[in-house]
Design an enzyme around this catalytic site. Structure first.
Site, short mmCIF file in Angstrom:
data_model
loop_
_atom_site.label_atom_id
_atom_site.label_comp_id
_atom_site.label_asym_id
_atom_site.label_seq_id
_atom_site.Cartn_x
_atom_site.Cartn_y
_atom_site.Cartn_z
N GLY A 113 -3.77 5.13 6.08
CA GLY A 113 -3.37 3.73 5.99
C GLY A 113 -2.49 3.26 7.13
N GLY A 114 -2.31 4.09 8.16
CA GLY A 114 -1.46 3.69 9.28
C GLY A 114 0.02 3.87 9.01
N MET A 115 0.38 4.69 8.02
CA MET A 115 1.79 4.90 7.68
C MET A 115 2.16 6.39 7.73
SD MET A 115 2.37 2.08 4.65
CE MET A 115 4.16 2.31 4.68
N ALA A 116 1.36 7.17 8.45
CA ALA A 116 1.65 8.59 8.72
C ALA A 116 1.78 9.42 7.45
CB ALA A 116 2.92 8.74 9.57
N ASP A 154 3.03 12.35 15.14
CA ASP A 154 3.98 11.70 14.22
C ASP A 154 4.85 12.69 13.44
OD1 ASP A 154 3.43 9.03 14.77
OD2 ASP A 154 1.77 8.95 13.32
N LYS A 203 6.12 5.92 7.32
CA LYS A 203 6.66 5.25 8.50
C LYS A 203 5.84 4.00 8.80
CE LYS A 203 3.30 6.01 11.67
NZ LYS A 203 2.60 4.97 12.46
N GLY A 206 -0.20 11.77 6.17
CA GLY A 206 -0.48 13.18 6.41
C GLY A 206 0.62 13.84 7.21
N SER A 207 1.14 13.14 8.22
CA SER A 207 2.22 13.70 9.04
C SER A 207 3.50 13.84 8.22
CB SER A 207 2.47 12.79 10.25
OG SER A 207 1.35 12.77 11.10
N ALA A 208 3.77 12.87 7.36
CA ALA A 208 4.95 12.95 6.50
C ALA A 208 4.84 14.14 5.56
CB ALA A 208 5.11 11.66 5.70
N PRO A 228 -0.07 5.40 1.47
CA PRO A 228 -1.53 5.26 1.52
C PRO A 228 -2.18 6.30 2.43
CG PRO A 228 -0.45 3.42 2.64
CD PRO A 228 0.61 4.16 1.91
#
Length: 336
Positions: free
Chosen positions: A143-146, A182, A35, A148-150, A140
């Site tokens: 990396g600010g793209m979630a 997230d 994200k 772990g949450s994804a 990443p």
């Protein structure tokens, strides 16, 4: 989900047998997108230590894959209560934590609790069922793209299928909300406005497709550290997401580029000054807009179309460990 809900699903009946659907051996793989934050305003720190935010989220077609495989499906078919003794094993990954420090493992245990099957630590037989999880990374790490949450969202979808839990997507969303702000959004994907800690989401209209270049650093930036830096800066924001939402409704990439906003950007740059230079490099290279993604350190550059995005990627590639050209919005987790 493919199967309808097969039981009450409220997790209040400790030790109750799960639904009659039959678990499978697998493997079951789920592909999940990362994200980006098109808008992020921090309203302040709450008494519980979390932060109140307003953010516009969108998934992009940069994917991780989570694979789940079960040993002991036959045991579970004949003795459903054996779920209470499930062992969860995460395949080692050189860049990810193991055990309960990994959100995927926590997602597995949270799902077991939700179906009333996590009330024992083990049994005294050698017939204990075991689930093995494996993560393939492209999003990443930190990396600010979630990422772990994804991965946690993907694990919920995979395990719901593997274990034949028969939870519908709303019930999975309730489980996701226990794991992190997230995770509920990553479970649904698309484009959403999130408020509160970020876990309260509402889908918003997004017309058209958007081409992004993501500048990725191999050196992670921890989200808690960025929020701590924001607390130190003390820059509470009153900016609203209206301009971003309007640009999405009207499919106007130039307006979207001009409206990109992230309150955490100043905090991330405070911790890593180079990020400010990287953001400016995107703009100098012709991006319609550029912003730090979430808590960083990934930088997003918006291009007018896919061709322009590839040209933009070539111009900024030397500044990053890796660049990716991605389209948005992407969907949510998908069974492979």
């Amino acid at each position: 989900m493919r199967r309808p809900m097969g039981h009450g699903g409220d997790g209040n009946h400790a030790g109750a047998d799960p639904p009659a659907a039959v678990p499978v051996e697998g493997p079951i793989s789920v592909r999940v997108p990362g994200k980006i934050n098109l808008f992020l305003a921090v309203r302040g720190r709450r008494d519980d230590g979390y932060h109140e935010i307003v953010t516009v989220l969108q998934t992009v077609d940069l994917h991780d894959t989570v694979t789940a495989e079960l040993s002991g499906a036959q045991l579970l078919s004949h003795h459903p209560s054996a779920r209470r003794f499930m062992d969860i094993e995460l395949a080692p990954h050189p860049d990810l934590p193991g055990g309960e420090d990994n959100l995927v493992v926590r997602a597995a245990h949270e799902l077991l609790r939700a179906i009333g099957a996590a009330n024992a630590n083990g049994d005294d037989t050698d017939r204990r069922p075991r689930t093995r999880l494996e993560i393939e990374k492209a999003i990443p790490i930190a990396g600010g793209m979630a990422g772990g949450s994804a991965d946690a969202a993907a694990a919920l979808v995979a395990l719901n299928e593997l274990w034949a839990c028969s939870l519908d997507r709303e019930e999975l969303r309730q489980v996701a909300a226990q794991l992190g702000a997230d995770v509920p959004f990553c479970l649904q994907g698309g484009t959403a406005l999130a408020t509160g800690t970020g876990a309260q989401t509402a889908q918003v209209l997004s017309r058209g497709r958007y081409s992004w270049v993501v500048g990725i650093s191999d050196e992670p930036l921890a989200t808690p550290a960025v929020y701590d830096a924001w607390d130190e800066l003390g820059q509470t924001s009153t900016v609203e997401p209206d301009a971003v939402l309007h640009a999405l409704r009207t499919a106007d990439p130039e307006a979207l580029g001009a409206a990109l906003h992230n309150d955490l950007e100043a905090a991330a740059i405070e911790l890593r000054p180079r990020l400010g230079e990287d953001r400016e490099a995107f703009l100098d290279a012709g991006a319609l807009g550029a912003v730090v993604s979430g808590s960083g350190p990934s930088i997003l550059g918006l291009a007018s179309d896919a061709v322009a995005a590839r040209e933009l990627a070539d111009r900024v590639a030397g500044r990053f460990d890796r660049v990716e050209v991605v389209d948005a919005p992407a969907g949510g987790p998908e069974l492979v």
